[in-house]
Motif scaffolding. Structure first.
Motif, PDB file in Angstrom:
ATOM      1  N   LEU A 236      11.163  62.635  37.464  1.00 17.58           N
ATOM      2  CA  LEU A 236      11.034  64.164  37.695  1.00 17.58           C
ATOM      3  C   LEU A 236       9.883  64.484  37.849  1.00 17.58           C
ATOM      4  CD1 LEU A 236      14.022  66.186  37.033  1.00 17.58           C
ATOM      5  CD2 LEU A 236      13.427  65.073  39.870  1.00 17.58           C
ATOM      6  N   ILE A 237       8.788  64.405  37.078  1.00 11.78           N
ATOM      7  CA  ILE A 237       7.427  64.333  36.281  1.00 11.78           C
ATOM      8  C   ILE A 237       6.298  63.539  37.165  1.00 11.78           C
ATOM      9  CG2 ILE A 237       6.228  63.982  34.779  1.00 11.78           C
ATOM     10  CD1 ILE A 237       7.911  64.423  32.722  1.00 11.78           C
ATOM     11  N   ASN A 238       6.370  62.503  37.276  1.00 14.07           N
ATOM     12  CA  ASN A 238       6.367  61.421  38.365  1.00 14.07           C
ATOM     13  C   ASN A 238       6.085  61.383  39.907  1.00 14.07           C
ATOM     14  OD1 ASN A 238       4.381  59.353  36.572  1.00 14.07           O
ATOM     15  ND2 ASN A 238       6.614  59.464  35.379  1.00 14.07           N
ATOM     16  N   ALA A 239       7.088  61.725  39.532  1.00 13.99           N
ATOM     17  CA  ALA A 239       7.268  62.285  41.469  1.00 13.99           C
ATOM     18  C   ALA A 239       6.723  63.036  41.745  1.00 13.99           C
ATOM     19  CB  ALA A 239       8.572  62.009  41.573  1.00 13.99           C
TER      20      ALA A 239
ATOM     21  N   GLY B 284       4.295  65.168  39.967  1.00 14.74           N
ATOM     22  CA  GLY B 284       2.741  65.588  39.732  1.00 14.74           C
ATOM     23  C   GLY B 284       2.333  64.208  40.804  1.00 14.74           C
ATOM     24  N   PHE B 285       2.645  62.395  41.413  1.00 13.91           N
ATOM     25  CA  PHE B 285       2.368  62.614  42.272  1.00 13.91           C
ATOM     26  C   PHE B 285       2.142  63.372  43.862  1.00 13.91           C
ATOM     27  CE2 PHE B 285       1.886  58.768  45.501  1.00 13.91           C
ATOM     28  CZ  PHE B 285       1.102  58.475  45.437  1.00 13.91           C
ATOM     29  N   GLY B 286       2.600  63.978  43.994  1.00 15.43           N
ATOM     30  CA  GLY B 286       3.505  64.601  44.745  1.00 15.43           C
ATOM     31  C   GLY B 286       2.529  65.711  45.088  1.00 15.43           C
ATOM     32  N   LEU B 287       1.409  66.495  44.172  1.00 10.15           N
ATOM     33  CA  LEU B 287       0.829  67.534  44.317  1.00 10.15           C
ATOM     34  C   LEU B 287       0.028  66.549  43.969  1.00 10.15           C
ATOM     35  CD1 LEU B 287       2.295  69.675  41.175  1.00 10.15           C
ATOM     36  CD2 LEU B 287       2.458  70.336  42.916  1.00 10.15           C
ATOM     37  N   ALA B 288      -0.696  65.734  43.569  1.00 12.97           N
ATOM     38  CA  ALA B 288      -1.759  65.059  43.773  1.00 12.97           C
ATOM     39  C   ALA B 288      -1.982  64.479  44.930  1.00 12.97           C
ATOM     40  CB  ALA B 288      -1.483  63.532  43.011  1.00 12.97           C
ATOM     41  N   LEU B 289      -1.511  64.137  45.653  1.00 11.68           N
ATOM     42  CA  LEU B 289      -1.210  64.279  47.192  1.00 11.68           C
ATOM     43  C   LEU B 289      -1.927  65.100  47.765  1.00 11.68           C
ATOM     44  CD1 LEU B 289       1.530  61.825  47.539  1.00 11.68           C
ATOM     45  CD2 LEU B 289      -1.000  61.031  47.928  1.00 11.68           C
ATOM     46  N   LEU B 290      -0.742  66.676  47.624  1.00  9.72           N
ATOM     47  CA  LEU B 290      -1.356  67.786  48.651  1.00  9.72           C
ATOM     48  C   LEU B 290      -2.848  68.009  47.915  1.00  9.72           C
ATOM     49  CD1 LEU B 290       1.447  69.410  47.911  1.00  9.72           C
ATOM     50  CD2 LEU B 290       0.742  69.111  49.890  1.00  9.72           C
TER      51      LEU B 290
ATOM     52  N   LEU C 294      11.539  72.079  30.757  1.00  9.57           N
ATOM     53  CA  LEU C 294      10.761  72.121  30.390  1.00  9.57           C
ATOM     54  C   LEU C 294       9.951  71.372  29.772  1.00  9.57           C
ATOM     55  CD1 LEU C 294      10.984  73.581  25.880  1.00  9.57           C
ATOM     56  CD2 LEU C 294       9.509  71.727  26.973  1.00  9.57           C
ATOM     57  N   MET C 295       9.714  70.090  30.218  1.00 10.38           N
ATOM     58  CA  MET C 295       9.291  68.589  29.555  1.00 10.38           C
ATOM     59  C   MET C 295       8.482  68.244  31.339  1.00 10.38           C
ATOM     60  SD  MET C 295       8.499  66.493  27.411  1.00 10.38           S
ATOM     61  CE  MET C 295       7.784  64.925  27.577  1.00 10.38           C
ATOM     62  N   CYS C 296       9.060  68.997  32.632  1.00 10.57           N
ATOM     63  CA  CYS C 296       8.734  69.246  33.677  1.00 10.57           C
ATOM     64  C   CYS C 296       7.355  70.194  33.866  1.00 10.57           C
ATOM     65  CB  CYS C 296       9.161  68.963  34.327  1.00 10.57           C
ATOM     66  SG  CYS C 296      11.330  67.352  35.189  1.00 10.57           S
ATOM     67  N   TRP C 297       7.821  71.539  33.248  1.00  8.92           N
ATOM     68  CA  TRP C 297       7.442  72.219  33.568  1.00  8.92           C
ATOM     69  C   TRP C 297       5.690  72.206  32.755  1.00  8.92           C
ATOM     70  CZ3 TRP C 297       4.686  75.829  30.287  1.00  8.92           C
ATOM     71  CH2 TRP C 297       4.016  77.454  31.442  1.00  8.92           C
ATOM     72  N   GLN C 298       6.044  71.303  31.180  1.00 10.47           N
ATOM     73  CA  GLN C 298       4.498  70.714  30.556  1.00 10.47           C
ATOM     74  C   GLN C 298       4.045  69.934  31.183  1.00 10.47           C
ATOM     75  OE1 GLN C 298       5.734  69.894  26.128  1.00 10.47           O
ATOM     76  NE2 GLN C 298       3.584  70.709  25.447  1.00 10.47           N
ATOM     77  N   GLN C 299       4.964  68.914  31.390  1.00  8.68           N
ATOM     78  CA  GLN C 299       4.143  67.554  31.518  1.00  8.68           C
ATOM     79  C   GLN C 299       3.669  66.979  33.460  1.00  8.68           C
ATOM     80  OE1 GLN C 299       2.861  64.908  29.306  1.00  8.68           O
ATOM     81  NE2 GLN C 299       3.560  66.344  27.988  1.00  8.68           N
ATOM     82  N   ILE C 300       4.085  67.927  34.463  1.00 11.29           N
ATOM     83  CA  ILE C 300       3.695  67.822  35.564  1.00 11.29           C
ATOM     84  C   ILE C 300       1.623  67.608  36.088  1.00 11.29           C
ATOM     85  CG2 ILE C 300       3.150  68.339  37.517  1.00 11.29           C
ATOM     86  CD1 ILE C 300       7.107  68.530  37.386  1.00 11.29           C
TER      87      ILE C 300
ATOM     88  N   SER D  93      -3.159  54.485  37.461  1.00 14.96           N
ATOM     89  CA  SER D  93      -2.398  55.226  37.368  1.00 14.96           C
ATOM     90  C   SER D  93      -0.863  55.158  36.826  1.00 14.96           C
ATOM     91  CB  SER D  93      -3.308  56.501  38.459  1.00 14.96           C
ATOM     92  OG  SER D  93      -4.582  56.200  38.413  1.00 14.96           O
ATOM     93  N   PHE D  94      -0.507  55.169  37.947  1.00 14.95           N
ATOM     94  CA  PHE D  94       0.694  55.063  37.126  1.00 14.95           C
ATOM     95  C   PHE D  94       1.257  54.393  36.155  1.00 14.95           C
ATOM     96  CE2 PHE D  94       2.364  55.515  42.279  1.00 14.95           C
ATOM     97  CZ  PHE D  94       2.830  56.475  41.711  1.00 14.95           C
ATOM     98  N   THR D  95       0.374  53.191  35.569  1.00 15.21           N
ATOM     99  CA  THR D  95       0.994  52.919  34.429  1.00 15.21           C
ATOM    100  C   THR D  95       0.918  53.864  33.446  1.00 15.21           C
ATOM    101  OG1 THR D  95      -0.132  50.418  35.139  1.00 15.21           O
ATOM    102  CG2 THR D  95      -0.212  50.434  32.907  1.00 15.21           C
ATOM    103  N   ILE D  96      -0.422  54.180  33.931  1.00 21.48           N
ATOM    104  CA  ILE D  96      -0.559  55.270  32.477  1.00 21.48           C
ATOM    105  C   ILE D  96       0.105  56.268  32.175  1.00 21.48           C
ATOM    106  CG2 ILE D  96      -2.790  57.145  31.687  1.00 21.48           C
ATOM    107  CD1 ILE D  96      -4.736  55.368  32.756  1.00 21.48           C
ATOM    108  N   CYS D  97       0.446  56.775  33.956  1.00 24.09           N
ATOM    109  CA  CYS D  97       1.481  58.105  33.341  1.00 24.09           C
ATOM    110  C   CYS D  97       2.911  57.612  33.111  1.00 24.09           C
ATOM    111  CB  CYS D  97       1.618  58.440  35.204  1.00 24.09           C
ATOM    112  SG  CYS D  97      -0.020  59.308  35.199  1.00 24.09           S
TER     113      CYS D  97
END
Length: 283
Positions: free
Chosen positions: A79-82, A84-90, A150-156, A200-204
């Motif tokens: 969820l975090i990476n999906a 996070g990447f979606g917001l980055a695209l936008l 909580l984790m998604c809200w903090q990390q995304i 970036s995927f490797t790091i995230c």
């Protein structure tokens, strides 16, 4: 200058090296030794061999915490990476106010985990009360999804910043060439952008994987492992074994759990790094 650096480099290295050895290496090695011992203090140590490691797997709370943590890690990493990447695209499109949105999404990462846990406990328990549902500490399922939220809200937001940096480094020539060849937006995304953003995927993935497995303070403040340790994750289980249980044997068992926990995180992180790095494209 170069001669002076080569001559006096030990003067600058030794203080930091000494602090690293005293503050990290020595406690780490001493902790490994204590995992083979029964003790109450570091001055009262009795070597017992592998018995502490054998008792780990008899403890049902540890095996349950392992599967609970594994399930939490899988869901949170996806969820975090999906998102996070979606917001980055936008936010890499030419839209007004993107810098403001980047700041807003990144801000939750600046709040300490223990504080976040208490804030979200209050919010989620209030919502569950209005819906006439069990509180987080009374139902492990709600506790699980509360930790996910909580984790998604903090990390995304944090992962979004890393993905934005990766997307901005994708050569525009490749995208333009793909469009000239008739590639659709979906093909450009999966055939050009994602392969080029694999570093970036490797790091995230590494950060979200290790952070999820090591989660402690949010688990302690949000559910405290309740009900009956059903929402207890590995780090909290180790803490509970070491400090909350009476008897000298439990400190040794808790230390053995910590060593096993360390090895699990290292192995999983190395496998993930090897897999994602093999998919990276050299620019």
């Amino acid at each position: 200058m170069q001669k002076a650096i080569k001559k006096y480099w030990p003067v600058f290295v030794l203080p930091t090296l000494a602090a690293f050895i005293i503050g990290f290496i020595w406690p780490f090695l001493w902790g490994i030794y204590l995992s083979f011992c029964q003790f109450t203090t570091v001055q009262d140590v009795t070597f017992v061999g592998l018995s502490n490691y054998a008792k780990i797997w008899i403890d049902d709370t540890f095996t349950h915490a392992f599967f609970f943590t594994a399930a939490f890690t899988v869901v949170s990493v996806v969820l975090i990476n999906a998102f996070g990447f979606g917001l980055a695209l936008l936010l890499t499109r030419k839209l007004r106010g993107t810098n403001i949105f980047r700041t807003v999404f990144f801000m939750p990462n600046l709040i300490g985990g223990i504080v976040l846990g208490y804030i979200w406990k209050t919010l989620l328990d209030g919502v569950l009360t209005l819906l006439s549902k069990p509180l987080l500490s009374l139902d492990a399922t709600y506790g699980f999804w509360g930790l996910i939220i909580l984790m998604c809200w903090q990390q995304i937001g944090y992962m979004m910043i890393i993905y934005i940096a990766g997307l901005q480094n994708v050569p525009l020539d490749l995208i333009e060439a793909a469009r000239i060849d008739g590639a659709s937006n979906g093909q450009i995304l999966f055939r050009v952008k994602i392969p080029m953003v694999m570093p970036s995927f490797t790091i995230c993935l590494f950060l979200t994987l290790t952070n999820s497995f090591k989660l402690f303070d949010q688990n302690l403040s949000l559910t405290a492992g309740e009900p009956a340790k059903a929402s207890q994750m590995l780090a909290l289980n180790i803490y509970d074994t070491f400090y909350a249980r009476s008897g000298a044997q439990w400190k040794g068992i808790g230390q053995a759990k910590a060593v096993v926990f360390f090895l699990l995180v290292v192995v999983i992180a190395l496998v993930q790094l090897r897999f994602t790095r093999s998919k990276e494209v050299q620019q």
